[in-house]
Design an enzyme around this catalytic site. Structure first.
Site, PDB file in Angstrom:
ATOM      1  N   PRO A  89      -2.867  19.903  29.527  1.00 33.48           N
ATOM      2  CA  PRO A  89      -1.658  19.107  29.855  1.00 33.48           C
ATOM      3  C   PRO A  89      -0.360  20.008  30.051  1.00 33.48           C
ATOM      4  CG  PRO A  89      -2.379  18.416  27.711  1.00 33.48           C
ATOM      5  CD  PRO A  89      -3.145  19.358  28.120  1.00 33.48           C
ATOM      6  N   CYS A  90      -0.246  20.632  31.015  1.00 39.03           N
ATOM      7  CA  CYS A  90       1.009  21.589  31.169  1.00 39.03           C
ATOM      8  C   CYS A  90       2.195  20.553  31.681  1.00 39.03           C
ATOM      9  CB  CYS A  90       0.709  22.452  32.050  1.00 39.03           C
ATOM     10  SG  CYS A  90       0.346  22.219  33.618  1.00 39.03           S
TER      11      CYS A  90
END
Length: 121
Positions: A89-90
């Site tokens: 989850p950037c």
């Protein structure tokens, strides 16, 4: 003849689809699947840190860089090479002072993903 490899691949895809459906309905994932990604040691280190950012929270590139004794620019460059945007989850990484910056999927998508997680900017 039964193609077990194909059946296994279909089962994995169905599991990932179910996870994504739940995520987009606003359900907090209990866990994310583990992926074996190709990358340098540094990339692996950054991607591992991304996996540790809890749902509904954010960190800055600077905070992420401090965790691994690196620079925010190097971390940002590696975050931008994330091959699996939702499962690593950037979108939970923000610029200095919580500023919305960079996302290879586009800033509008990043805003929507953060909104799904009830993150206010």
């Amino acid at each position: 003849m039964i193609n077990l490899k194909r059946i296994f691949s279909i089962l994995i895809i169905l599991q990932l689809k179910r996870l994504l459906d739940d995520y987009f309905l606003g359900n907090v994932p209990s866990k994310y699947p583990q992926f074996h990604l190709s990358g340098t040691d540094f990339q692996q280190k950054v991607w591992q840190q991304l996996r540790q950012i809890p749902y509904g929270t954010t960190v800055t590139y600077g905070q992420l860089a401090q965790r691994i004794n690196s620079s925010p620019r190097a971390v940002g460059n590696t975050v931008g090479k994330n091959p699996i945007l939702l499962f690593i989850p950037c979108h939970r990484v923000l610029g200095q002072n919580g500023k919305l910056t960079g996302y290879s999927g586009g800033l509008e998508r990043k805003k929507k993903l953060l909104a799904i997680e009830n993150i206010k900017l």
